[in-house]
Write a protein that holds these residues in place. Structure first.
Motif, PDB file in Angstrom:
ATOM      1  N   VAL A 137      -4.375  -5.158  -2.970  1.00 55.07           N
ATOM      2  CA  VAL A 137      -4.398  -4.173  -1.877  1.00 55.07           C
ATOM      3  C   VAL A 137      -4.644  -2.758  -2.394  1.00 55.07           C
ATOM      4  O   VAL A 137      -5.001  -1.878  -1.618  1.00 55.07           O
ATOM      5  N   ALA A 138      -4.438  -2.545  -3.695  1.00 58.11           N
ATOM      6  CA  ALA A 138      -4.688  -1.233  -4.305  1.00 58.11           C
ATOM      7  C   ALA A 138      -5.502  -1.438  -5.576  1.00 58.11           C
ATOM      8  O   ALA A 138      -4.989  -1.329  -6.691  1.00 58.11           O
ATOM      9  N   ALA A 145       2.002   1.763  -3.422  1.00 59.12           N
ATOM     10  CA  ALA A 145       0.874   2.220  -4.226  1.00 59.12           C
ATOM     11  C   ALA A 145       0.628   3.716  -4.037  1.00 59.12           C
ATOM     12  O   ALA A 145       0.250   4.422  -4.989  1.00 59.12           O
ATOM     13  N   ASP A 146       0.843   4.227  -2.831  1.00 66.24           N
ATOM     14  CA  ASP A 146       0.679   5.652  -2.584  1.00 66.24           C
ATOM     15  C   ASP A 146       1.607   6.475  -3.475  1.00 66.24           C
ATOM     16  O   ASP A 146       1.225   7.547  -3.971  1.00 66.24           O
ATOM     17  N   ASP A 187      -7.460   0.257  -7.250  1.00 62.31           N
ATOM     18  CA  ASP A 187      -7.485   1.352  -8.217  1.00 62.31           C
ATOM     19  C   ASP A 187      -6.306   1.294  -9.179  1.00 62.31           C
ATOM     20  O   ASP A 187      -6.321   1.973 -10.218  1.00 62.31           O
ATOM     21  N   LEU A 188      -5.272   0.497  -8.862  1.00 63.40           N
ATOM     22  CA  LEU A 188      -4.128   0.343  -9.756  1.00 63.40           C
ATOM     23  C   LEU A 188      -4.272  -0.876 -10.675  1.00 63.40           C
ATOM     24  O   LEU A 188      -3.402  -1.124 -11.513  1.00 63.40           O
ATOM     25  N   ARG A 201       0.378   6.313  -7.295  1.00 67.79           N
ATOM     26  CA  ARG A 201      -0.815   7.105  -7.638  1.00 67.79           C
ATOM     27  C   ARG A 201      -0.442   8.481  -8.169  1.00 67.79           C
ATOM     28  O   ARG A 201      -1.188   9.074  -8.947  1.00 67.79           O
ATOM     29  N   ILE A 214      -0.196  -6.492  -5.350  1.00 69.90           N
ATOM     30  CA  ILE A 214      -0.494  -5.059  -5.347  1.00 69.90           C
ATOM     31  C   ILE A 214      -1.886  -4.740  -5.903  1.00 69.90           C
ATOM     32  O   ILE A 214      -2.570  -3.836  -5.400  1.00 69.90           O
ATOM     33  N   ARG A 223       0.838  -1.214   0.000  1.00 71.67           N
ATOM     34  CA  ARG A 223       0.000   0.000   0.000  1.00 71.67           C
ATOM     35  C   ARG A 223       0.868   1.258   0.000  1.00 71.67           C
ATOM     36  O   ARG A 223       0.528   2.262  -0.650  1.00 71.67           O
TER      37      ARG A 223
END
Length: 400
Positions: free
Chosen positions: A223-224, A190-191, A226-227, A194, A220, A187
């Protein structure tokens, strides 16, 4: 006249394969060599999977299939991603290739252009940067250290990204270090991603089933979510079902990228082996309970090897969280001389002297982008590992 292409001239041979081949040649000459350089399970392919391959032959399932795999296997792959990883995908979102390496090769060659960059955390599997170079792009190595558990930090990722970055390659659990990213660590990466919408993620999850000490695997896109629209999630049956030679890898990801990958595969290998695809279907849909026994065996071997290596004054070995490798530091040995009179100036010197004097084949860490380490695969019998550790201890004790 040199017939090698400019693209191929940018690529280095696999150090892992070179050391393994050397060990095999020494064995063929009658020398007593324990080869811990290759990365494949020493277990047999499960019986029901072998039976499915034999049945496919006997039933005449030996002809061309769809380029991207039989529908039945793509359905099973989609179900695996939904069941195990929480990814909302169907068979149309999946493709099958001739091994996980071909998935990676397809994804990179189908999308990269000259001037593009690919962020690769070090230590890395030897093929990642070479495939990037073959595609005409530039690998950008994002370093990590033993102190960081051999994991990419958000700060290191941010520093490695540029406007030219097209991909980040993640591998968890990792070859060569065995490091496994937690959901929280993913995560945090991933931050960073973004803020850089041009960067896609290629995650190599081939060691997914081999995580230890009760840890939960995470990927990934899970847990993310949106990716997920810019993530290729690769996996396969090589490590999970001891099917390295069957050559079946699979992935899910954005359909436009999968379409490009299928176009490339259609002009290279075409479909993966039809027989292997039916065997892989049995692997994914059949019983998985044997994995508990395999995990327990690998964890016991890991603990044996880590304890044995840490008993050497010149080695320092972390306890890996997954896969079947350890990646100890041999930095304290650099500058020393072996009992056989060999100067140990580099990690490669350490590996070659150990092989020559005590018959144990490891791979030098500089081949994986992190000098001062060595990689040992504990995908071998407990008896072999005990003997190998004894020999490594004797070699280290003779350094001076």
């Amino acid at each position: 006249m040199d017939m090698q292409s400019d693209a191929l001239a940018r690529v280095q041979p696999s150090a892992t394969m070179a050391i393994t081949q050397l060990a095999q040649e020494l064995k063929a000459r009658g020398e007593d060599v324990i080869a811990l350089s290759a990365g494949e399970p020493d277990f047999d392919t499960p019986e029901h999977v072998r039976a499915a391959g034999i049945a496919a032959i006997n039933e005449g399932r030996t002809r061309y299939t769809y380029v991207d795999g039989i529908t039945e296997l793509k359905r099973a792959v989609a179900e695996k991603f939904r069941r195990d990883n929480g990814l909302d995908v169907g068979p149309e979102d999946c493709m099958i290739s001739a091994g996980g390496k071909q998935v990676i090769f397809n994804a990179l060659l189908a999308t990269l252009n000259a001037g593009d960059e690919v962020v690769i955390p070090a230590p890395y599997w030897v093929s990642y940067p070479e495939i990037v170079r073959l595609a005409g792009a530039e690998p950008v190595i994002a370093p990590s250290s033993q102190a960081e558990g051999f994991k990419l930090t958000p700060a290191a990722l941010e520093a490695a990204i540029s406007p030219a970055t097209k991909w980040l390659i993640l591998n968890t659990p990792s070859n060569p270090s065995g490091a496994a990213y937690s959901a929280g660590e993913l995560r945090a990466l991933a931050d960073v991603l973004r803020a850089h919408p041009q960067v896609h993620v290629l995650t190599d999850d081939i060691y997914e089933t081999l995580v230890y000490d009760g840890r939960q695997f995470a990927t990934i896109a899970q847990v993310a979510p949106d990716l997920a629209g810019r993530t290729i999630t690769m996996n396969g049956v090589s490590k999970s079902h001891a099917m390295t030679g069957w050559r079946i890898g699979y992935c899910t990801g954005p359909r436009p990228i999968l379409k490009a990958m299928t176009k490339l595969q259609g002009q290279s290998t075409t479909n993966p082996s039809s027989i292997s695809q039916w065997a892989a279907l049995a692997a994914l849909e059949g019983p998985q309970d044997f994995l508990d026994d395999w995990r327990a065996a690998f964890q016991a071997r890991r603990d044996l090897v880590v304890a044995g290596l840490n008993a050497c004054d010149v080695l320092e070995c972390l306890v890996p969280e997954g896969a079947f490798y350890v990646f100890p530091s041999c930095a304290r040995a650099l500058g020393m001389t072996s009992a056989g009179g060999r100067k140990i100036a580099t990690d490669e010197d350490f590996v070659m002297a150990l092989l020559a004097e005590h018959g144990v084949a490891l791979v030098h860490g500089s081949a994986f982008g992190l000098a001062g380490h060595v990689r040992l695969s504990y995908a071998a019998s407990e008896a072999e590992l005990r003997e190998a550790v004894t020999r490594i201890q004797a070699f280290c004790a003779g350094l001076g």
